[in-house]
Design a protein around this motif. Structure first.
Motif, PDB file in Angstrom:
ATOM      1  N   PHE A   1       0.817  -1.207   0.000  1.00 52.81           N
ATOM      2  CA  PHE A   1       0.000   0.000   0.000  1.00 52.81           C
ATOM      3  C   PHE A   1       0.854   1.262   0.000  1.00 52.81           C
ATOM      4  N   THR A   2       2.074   1.187   0.461  1.00 49.93           N
ATOM      5  CA  THR A   2       2.922   2.361   0.404  1.00 49.93           C
ATOM      6  C   THR A   2       3.527   2.528  -0.982  1.00 49.93           C
ATOM      7  N   CYS A   3       3.682   1.442  -1.725  1.00 50.43           N
ATOM      8  CA  CYS A   3       4.256   1.513  -3.071  1.00 50.43           C
ATOM      9  C   CYS A   3       3.210   1.719  -4.155  1.00 50.43           C
ATOM     10  N   LEU A   4       1.972   1.381  -3.893  1.00 53.14           N
ATOM     11  CA  LEU A   4       0.905   1.595  -4.877  1.00 53.14           C
ATOM     12  C   LEU A   4       0.474   3.052  -4.763  1.00 53.14           C
ATOM     13  N   THR A   5       0.948   3.867  -5.699  1.00 54.41           N
ATOM     14  CA  THR A   5       0.698   5.309  -5.608  1.00 54.41           C
ATOM     15  C   THR A   5      -0.472   5.774  -6.458  1.00 54.41           C
ATOM     16  N   GLU A   6      -0.905   4.941  -7.413  1.00 51.24           N
ATOM     17  CA  GLU A   6      -2.041   5.333  -8.259  1.00 51.24           C
ATOM     18  C   GLU A   6      -2.705   4.090  -8.834  1.00 51.24           C
TER      19      GLU A   6
ATOM     20  N   THR B   1       0.183   2.142 -10.652  1.00 46.21           N
ATOM     21  CA  THR B   1       1.503   2.752 -10.606  1.00 46.21           C
ATOM     22  C   THR B   1       2.126   2.431  -9.256  1.00 46.21           C
ATOM     23  N   PHE B   2       3.294   1.813  -9.300  1.00 38.38           N
ATOM     24  CA  PHE B   2       4.044   1.491  -8.088  1.00 38.38           C
ATOM     25  C   PHE B   2       5.281   2.365  -8.037  1.00 38.38           C
ATOM     26  N   GLU B   3       5.528   2.985  -6.887  1.00 39.64           N
ATOM     27  CA  GLU B   3       6.720   3.813  -6.716  1.00 39.64           C
ATOM     28  C   GLU B   3       7.265   3.611  -5.305  1.00 39.64           C
ATOM     29  N   ASP B   4       8.554   3.604  -5.201  1.00 37.05           N
ATOM     30  CA  ASP B   4       9.228   3.604  -3.910  1.00 37.05           C
ATOM     31  C   ASP B   4      10.186   4.790  -3.959  1.00 37.05           C
ATOM     32  N   TYR B   5       9.965   5.742  -3.086  1.00 37.09           N
ATOM     33  CA  TYR B   5      10.758   6.967  -3.126  1.00 37.09           C
ATOM     34  C   TYR B   5      12.147   6.808  -2.528  1.00 37.09           C
TER      35      TYR B   5
END
Length: 71
Positions: A3-8, A35-39
């Protein structure tokens, strides 16, 4: 992590009835993009695949969804 990586999550298309294959009257075909993102780092292909499979599992369990063949 999922849930932290699923940004959209966006619904791209929603169809009822016949499309390329028959859809039962009380069913719907929904196409969506994720969209998956890890900052903090670049996600590997394996990590994205694992996250995608977790989303599919959750949707399948919660909504009794069926992943159609996408070939």
């Amino acid at each position: 992590m999922i849930f932290t990586c699923l940004t959209e999550a966006k619904v791209l298309d929603s169809l009822v009835g016949l499309v390329s294959e028959p859809i039962e009257e009380d069913k719907k075909s929904i196409a969506f993009s994720l969209t998956f993102e890890d900052y903090t780092k670049t996600l590997t292909d394996e990590e994205v695949t694992m996250l995608f499979e977790k989303v599919i599992h959750e949707v399948t369990e919660k909504y009794h969804a069926v992943l159609r063949d996408h070939d």
